[in-house]
Design a protein around this motif. Structure first.
Motif, PDB file in Angstrom:
ATOM      1  N   LYS A 141       0.841  -1.212   0.000  1.00  0.00           N
ATOM      2  CA  LYS A 141       0.000   0.000   0.000  1.00  0.00           C
ATOM      3  C   LYS A 141       0.867   1.250   0.000  1.00  0.00           C
ATOM      4  CE  LYS A 141      -3.919  -2.140   2.305  1.00  0.00           C
ATOM      5  NZ  LYS A 141      -4.668  -2.275   3.564  1.00  0.00           N
ATOM      6  N   CYS A 142       1.920   1.223   0.760  1.00  0.00           N
ATOM      7  CA  CYS A 142       2.851   2.345   0.795  1.00  0.00           C
ATOM      8  C   CYS A 142       3.561   2.495  -0.553  1.00  0.00           C
ATOM      9  CB  CYS A 142       3.840   2.150   1.938  1.00  0.00           C
ATOM     10  SG  CYS A 142       4.928   3.542   2.210  1.00  0.00           S
ATOM     11  N   ASP A 143       3.974   1.380  -1.119  1.00  0.00           N
ATOM     12  CA  ASP A 143       4.641   1.414  -2.431  1.00  0.00           C
ATOM     13  C   ASP A 143       3.708   1.969  -3.503  1.00  0.00           C
ATOM     14  OD1 ASP A 143       6.904   0.345  -1.304  1.00  0.00           O
ATOM     15  OD2 ASP A 143       6.627  -1.657  -2.157  1.00  0.00           O
ATOM     16  N   ASP A 144       2.439   1.564  -3.466  1.00  0.00           N
ATOM     17  CA  ASP A 144       1.462   2.071  -4.438  1.00  0.00           C
ATOM     18  C   ASP A 144       1.318   3.583  -4.320  1.00  0.00           C
ATOM     19  OD1 ASP A 144       1.008  -0.490  -5.385  1.00  0.00           O
ATOM     20  OD2 ASP A 144      -0.903  -0.754  -4.323  1.00  0.00           O
ATOM     21  N   ALA A 145       1.303   4.071  -3.087  1.00  0.00           N
ATOM     22  CA  ALA A 145       1.120   5.506  -2.871  1.00  0.00           C
ATOM     23  C   ALA A 145       2.327   6.321  -3.326  1.00  0.00           C
ATOM     24  CB  ALA A 145       0.835   5.776  -1.396  1.00  0.00           C
ATOM     25  N   THR A 146       3.506   5.745  -3.221  1.00  0.00           N
ATOM     26  CA  THR A 146       4.730   6.492  -3.545  1.00  0.00           C
ATOM     27  C   THR A 146       5.316   6.111  -4.902  1.00  0.00           C
ATOM     28  OG1 THR A 146       6.111   4.871  -2.382  1.00  0.00           O
ATOM     29  CG2 THR A 146       5.341   6.779  -1.106  1.00  0.00           C
ATOM     30  N   GLY A 147       4.647   5.244  -5.607  1.00  0.00           N
ATOM     31  CA  GLY A 147       5.185   4.700  -6.860  1.00  0.00           C
ATOM     32  C   GLY A 147       5.535   5.721  -7.915  1.00  0.00           C
ATOM     33  N   ASN A 148       4.851   6.856  -7.948  1.00  0.00           N
ATOM     34  CA  ASN A 148       5.115   7.862  -8.972  1.00  0.00           C
ATOM     35  C   ASN A 148       6.278   8.784  -8.625  1.00  0.00           C
ATOM     36  OD1 ASN A 148       3.006   6.937 -10.586  1.00  0.00           O
ATOM     37  ND2 ASN A 148       1.514   8.225  -9.532  1.00  0.00           N
ATOM     38  N   TYR A 149       6.881   8.571  -7.497  1.00  0.00           N
ATOM     39  CA  TYR A 149       7.948   9.455  -7.021  1.00  0.00           C
ATOM     40  C   TYR A 149       9.191   8.621  -6.728  1.00  0.00           C
ATOM     41  CZ  TYR A 149       3.660  12.004  -6.444  1.00  0.00           C
ATOM     42  OH  TYR A 149       2.424  12.563  -6.672  1.00  0.00           O
ATOM     43  N   PRO A 150      10.047   8.439  -7.726  1.00  0.00           N
ATOM     44  CA  PRO A 150      11.198   7.534  -7.571  1.00  0.00           C
ATOM     45  C   PRO A 150      12.090   7.842  -6.373  1.00  0.00           C
ATOM     46  CG  PRO A 150      11.016   8.288  -9.851  1.00  0.00           C
ATOM     47  CD  PRO A 150       9.996   9.032  -9.064  1.00  0.00           C
ATOM     48  N   THR A 151      12.302   9.112  -6.073  1.00  0.00           N
ATOM     49  CA  THR A 151      13.172   9.462  -4.952  1.00  0.00           C
ATOM     50  C   THR A 151      12.546   9.029  -3.633  1.00  0.00           C
ATOM     51  OG1 THR A 151      13.968  11.365  -6.198  1.00  0.00           O
ATOM     52  CG2 THR A 151      14.406  11.355  -3.830  1.00  0.00           C
ATOM     53  N   ILE A 152      11.272   9.333  -3.477  1.00  0.00           N
ATOM     54  CA  ILE A 152      10.570   8.930  -2.248  1.00  0.00           C
ATOM     55  C   ILE A 152      10.435   7.416  -2.201  1.00  0.00           C
ATOM     56  CG2 ILE A 152       8.349   9.001  -1.036  1.00  0.00           C
ATOM     57  CD1 ILE A 152       8.083  11.872  -1.889  1.00  0.00           C
ATOM     58  N   ARG A 153      10.115   6.832  -3.322  1.00  0.00           N
ATOM     59  CA  ARG A 153       9.946   5.378  -3.384  1.00  0.00           C
ATOM     60  C   ARG A 153      11.229   4.671  -2.958  1.00  0.00           C
ATOM     61  NH1 ARG A 153       6.710   1.585  -6.330  1.00  0.00           N
ATOM     62  NH2 ARG A 153       7.357  -0.417  -5.526  1.00  0.00           N
ATOM     63  N   ALA A 154      12.368   5.188  -3.375  1.00  0.00           N
ATOM     64  CA  ALA A 154      13.652   4.578  -3.001  1.00  0.00           C
ATOM     65  C   ALA A 154      13.874   4.671  -1.494  1.00  0.00           C
ATOM     66  CB  ALA A 154      14.791   5.254  -3.747  1.00  0.00           C
ATOM     67  N   MET A 155      13.524   5.818  -0.894  1.00  0.00           N
ATOM     68  CA  MET A 155      13.675   5.969   0.559  1.00  0.00           C
ATOM     69  C   MET A 155      12.734   5.027   1.297  1.00  0.00           C
ATOM     70  SD  MET A 155      14.154  10.110   1.145  1.00  0.00           S
ATOM     71  CE  MET A 155      12.417  10.402   0.984  1.00  0.00           C
ATOM     72  N   VAL A 156      11.505   4.969   0.828  1.00  0.00           N
ATOM     73  CA  VAL A 156      10.489   4.112   1.450  1.00  0.00           C
ATOM     74  C   VAL A 156      10.891   2.643   1.343  1.00  0.00           C
ATOM     75  CG1 VAL A 156       8.111   3.292   1.157  1.00  0.00           C
ATOM     76  CG2 VAL A 156       8.578   5.751   1.219  1.00  0.00           C
ATOM     77  N   ASP A 157      11.373   2.237   0.175  1.00  0.00           N
ATOM     78  CA  ASP A 157      11.770   0.840  -0.022  1.00  0.00           C
ATOM     79  C   ASP A 157      12.877   0.415   0.937  1.00  0.00           C
ATOM     80  OD1 ASP A 157       9.905   0.344  -1.958  1.00  0.00           O
ATOM     81  OD2 ASP A 157      11.301   0.492  -3.648  1.00  0.00           O
ATOM     82  N   LYS A 158      13.771   1.336   1.273  1.00  0.00           N
ATOM     83  CA  LYS A 158      14.862   1.002   2.188  1.00  0.00           C
ATOM     84  C   LYS A 158      14.347   0.605   3.562  1.00  0.00           C
ATOM     85  CE  LYS A 158      18.493   3.757   0.115  1.00  0.00           C
ATOM     86  NZ  LYS A 158      19.389   4.914   0.261  1.00  0.00           N
ATOM     87  N   VAL A 159      13.232   1.196   3.978  1.00  0.00           N
ATOM     88  CA  VAL A 159      12.750   0.890   5.326  1.00  0.00           C
ATOM     89  C   VAL A 159      11.602  -0.113   5.348  1.00  0.00           C
ATOM     90  CG1 VAL A 159      13.581   3.024   6.355  1.00  0.00           C
ATOM     91  CG2 VAL A 159      11.259   2.942   5.427  1.00  0.00           C
ATOM     92  N   ASP A 160      10.756  -0.100   4.324  1.00  0.00           N
ATOM     93  CA  ASP A 160       9.628  -1.029   4.433  1.00  0.00           C
ATOM     94  C   ASP A 160       9.946  -2.437   3.967  1.00  0.00           C
ATOM     95  OD1 ASP A 160       9.239  -0.728   1.646  1.00  0.00           O
ATOM     96  OD2 ASP A 160       7.191   0.023   1.832  1.00  0.00           O
TER      97      ASP A 160
END
Length: 183
Positions: A141-160
């Motif tokens: 769900k978090c990945d879906d929400a941030t999917g359009n923003y590669p920079t944020i998505r990369a940060m989110v992926d590191k922690v989730d």
């Protein structure tokens, strides 16, 4: 000579009883980690998560399930703190909205995980399993929400990703516990 032979007999019996003792059963931790593969969790991943709590070395299967769920709740709390930092670090309202989704899904799952641990204590394993199934969906769900923003998505992926791993182990251990006691 009688007492000497009697003493020799007793000593021999003692050593025979030691060598004939049944082998020590493997710890429940090894048993659990070696049997959760059906949930696509390797023994190494299982150990890497459960070994972080020293109590897991002596816990029974039910105790391991509680420990795994508590580790998942603790990890979700850490991820939530990171998500809040990411949210504070951006001024873009669209990115903030995406990160607010992440904050919300982690905020929602933490109390549910605590309830899942209580469910295990009360032998309501399927209830705990349902919560853990929901927990496995949180990173997506978090990945879906941030999917359009590669920079944020990369940060989110590191922690989730870490949460995804611990939630997977918790789900696998609870699944094994459920099968162990229903089979």
């Amino acid at each position: 000579m009688g007492p000497f032979f009697y003493l020799l007999f007793l000593v021999s019996c003692h050593f025979l009883s030691i060598s004939a003792a049944p082998p020590v059963a493997p710890p429940k931790l090894d048993e659990a980690c070696n049997n959760v593969g059906g949930w696509y969790v390797t023994p190494q991943l299982c150990h890497s998560v459960l070994d972080t709590d020293p109590q897991s070395q002596n816990a029974d299967l039910k105790g391991l399930a509680i420990i795994a769920v508590n580790i998942a709740a603790g990890n979700a709390t850490l991820v939530l703190a990171d998500m809040k930092q990411f949210l504070q670090a951006t001024s873009d309202p669209i990115q903030q909205k995406a990160l607010q989704t992440c904050v919300q899904v982690y905020t929602d799952i933490i109390p549910k995980l605590k309830v899942a641990a209580e469910s295990i204590k009360n032998n309501k394993y399927s209830e705990a399993g349902t919560v853990l199934e929901a927990a496995l969906g949180v990173p997506a769900k978090c990945d879906d929400a941030t999917g359009n923003y590669p920079t944020i998505r990369a940060m989110v992926d590191k922690v989730d990703v870490s949460f995804s791993n611990v939630a997977s182990v918790a789900r696998a251990v609870v699944g094994y516990l459920t099968n162990y006691y229903s089979g």
